[in-house]
Scaffold this motif. Structure first.
Motif, PDB file in Angstrom:
ATOM      1  N   LEU A 143       0.833  -1.205   0.000  1.00  0.00           N
ATOM      2  CA  LEU A 143       0.000   0.000   0.000  1.00  0.00           C
ATOM      3  C   LEU A 143       0.866   1.253   0.000  1.00  0.00           C
ATOM      4  CD1 LEU A 143      -2.715  -1.141   2.568  1.00  0.00           C
ATOM      5  CD2 LEU A 143      -3.083  -0.712   0.134  1.00  0.00           C
ATOM      6  N   ASN A 144       1.927   1.244   0.801  1.00  0.00           N
ATOM      7  CA  ASN A 144       2.829   2.387   0.882  1.00  0.00           C
ATOM      8  C   ASN A 144       3.500   2.688  -0.455  1.00  0.00           C
ATOM      9  OD1 ASN A 144       4.608   4.288   2.685  1.00  0.00           O
ATOM     10  ND2 ASN A 144       6.080   3.077   1.513  1.00  0.00           N
ATOM     11  N   VAL A 169      -0.386   7.057  -1.218  1.00  0.00           N
ATOM     12  CA  VAL A 169      -0.541   6.419   0.091  1.00  0.00           C
ATOM     13  C   VAL A 169       0.736   6.575   0.903  1.00  0.00           C
ATOM     14  CG1 VAL A 169      -1.091   4.263   1.305  1.00  0.00           C
ATOM     15  CG2 VAL A 169      -2.126   4.744  -0.929  1.00  0.00           C
ATOM     16  N   SER A 178       2.325   5.002   4.531  1.00  0.00           N
ATOM     17  CA  SER A 178       2.165   4.120   5.680  1.00  0.00           C
ATOM     18  C   SER A 178       3.028   4.593   6.840  1.00  0.00           C
ATOM     19  CB  SER A 178       2.546   2.682   5.326  1.00  0.00           C
ATOM     20  OG  SER A 178       2.561   1.886   6.506  1.00  0.00           O
ATOM     21  N   ALA A 187      -0.256  12.854   1.278  1.00  0.00           N
ATOM     22  CA  ALA A 187      -0.893  11.580   0.965  1.00  0.00           C
ATOM     23  C   ALA A 187      -2.413  11.698   1.001  1.00  0.00           C
ATOM     24  CB  ALA A 187      -0.433  10.503   1.941  1.00  0.00           C
ATOM     25  N   LEU A 242      -4.215   8.923   1.449  1.00  0.00           N
ATOM     26  CA  LEU A 242      -4.576   7.897   2.431  1.00  0.00           C
ATOM     27  C   LEU A 242      -3.382   7.602   3.324  1.00  0.00           C
ATOM     28  CD1 LEU A 242      -6.558   5.599   3.410  1.00  0.00           C
ATOM     29  CD2 LEU A 242      -5.379   4.109   1.766  1.00  0.00           C
ATOM     30  N   VAL A 256      -1.987   4.830   6.091  1.00  0.00           N
ATOM     31  CA  VAL A 256      -2.188   3.459   6.543  1.00  0.00           C
ATOM     32  C   VAL A 256      -1.489   3.283   7.880  1.00  0.00           C
ATOM     33  CG1 VAL A 256      -1.867   1.006   6.039  1.00  0.00           C
ATOM     34  CG2 VAL A 256      -2.319   2.619   4.176  1.00  0.00           C
ATOM     35  N   LEU A 283      -8.079  -0.299  -2.219  1.00  0.00           N
ATOM     36  CA  LEU A 283      -7.909   1.138  -2.413  1.00  0.00           C
ATOM     37  C   LEU A 283      -9.184   1.790  -2.948  1.00  0.00           C
ATOM     38  CD1 LEU A 283      -4.261   1.204  -3.794  1.00  0.00           C
ATOM     39  CD2 LEU A 283      -5.049   1.913  -1.539  1.00  0.00           C
TER      40      LEU A 283
END
Length: 316
Positions: A22-23, A28, A30, A123, A125, A127, A228
């Motif tokens: 995800l990162n 995104v 994290s 970002a 998002l 995480v 996502l």
């Protein structure tokens, strides 16, 4: 409003590899296991995902300045606050009440930190793979945050096998091996944590879902891209040209390019970067001691059917 995806799970459930993937999307960021920023990051000076001692990481120095101006909270005091009110056993209390001063103080501190991460990194998002059901319960009431909950589960026999094997810290400041759990301890925790996470999910209406490790590794690219989209990123994620900010890191269905990260804490695999071919770790099916498997099966039996795990797995 800052979007935060909280990954909740008992340890050794594959959350670190998901976190790293995800990162690796441009939109995104994290933070890894953010719950440990005060103890492992600031007090013990364990390394950031970039390799620098956490207090010396330039990015986190900027985030902390933006979050708390010239009056950062004492890491020792916040760690003590966490021990008083954010242990796993406190999860039901956090869900029931909103007038605990310690919990509300921590909500305020962590909310400022999330918002600063979004401001500094840009970002879409964030995480957080802290995994703890208590932290997940607290997040649902943080001001200025749009929270999502991902409940990750893995076969408890595989988890028990993973906890029984020695793993290096990959951390010169704390040399040696990570903590290990026996089959009873691991399986009791697997059962308890998953029940608490299910209870916490009720505070995330229409913003929670469950993901089995086995399903994730069966179709990693499709799983990540669907996740996502679930949290509101564009449909183009993962399939856009490389110049697009939402372009994904997958070269094909199973090959992913992991970029460096700035995770606070997590499994030693968080330091892995570059091209990785994703495969399910099923060594436990051939190598696990039958007694250990029987113990884990009996302890975790109440949730095995719910999560679609067989009573007695066959060979690999």
């Amino acid at each position: 409003m800052t979007k935060v995806l909280f990954i909740a799970a008992w340890g050794r459930s594959g959350t670190t590899v998901l976190d790293n993937i995800l990162n690796s999307h441009e939109s995104v960021f994290s933070v890894g296991e953010l719950t440990y920023i005060w103890s492992r990051g600031l007090r013990q000076r364990r390394p950031c995902g970039c390799g620098a001692p956490f207090p010396e990481c330039p990015l986190w120095q900027q985030i902390l300045r933006v979050a708390y101006d010239d009056d950062p909270p004492s890491a020792a005091e916040v760690s003590a606050l966490q021990r008083r009110s954010l242990r796993i056993r406190h999860t039901p209390t956090i869900l029931r009440t909103r007038n605990n001063p310690d919990v509300e103080r921590y909500r305020g501190l962590i909310g400022r930190l999330y918002r600063a991460v979004a401001d500094v990194t840009g970002a879409t998002l964030i995480v957080d793979s802290s995994k703890s059901p208590a932290d997940a319960a607290l997040l649902s009431g943080v001001d200025g945050v749009e929270p999502y909950l991902l409940h990750v589960v893995r076969d408890p026999r595989a988890v028990a096998f993973s906890w029984s094997r020695p793993t290096s810290h990959h951390d010169a400041s704390t040399p040696g091996l990570t903590h290990r759990h026996g089959p009873v301890d691991s399986s009791v925790s697997w059962l308890g944590w998953n029940l608490l996470i299910e209870g916490t999910a009720r505070t995330y209406p229409r913003r929670h879902r469950r993901l089995r490790y086995e399903d994730f590794l069966a179709e990693p690219r499709n799983t990540v891209e669907e996740l996502l989209r679930f949290v509101g990123l564009p449909d183009s994620v993962g399939s856009a040209p490389a110049s697009d900010p939402f372009a994904g890191p997958f070269a094909d269905q199973r090959t992913v390019s992991l970029r460096p990260n700035h995770t606070v804490s997590g499994n030693p695999s968080r330091f892995r970067t570059g091209e990785v071919s994703l495969r399910r770790d099923d060594r436990w099916l051939d190598q696990q001691d039958r007694r250990q498997r029987l113990i884990s099966t009996l302890v975790s039996l109440p949730l095995l059917p719910r999560y679609r795990y067989p009573l007695w797995p066959g060979p690999r």
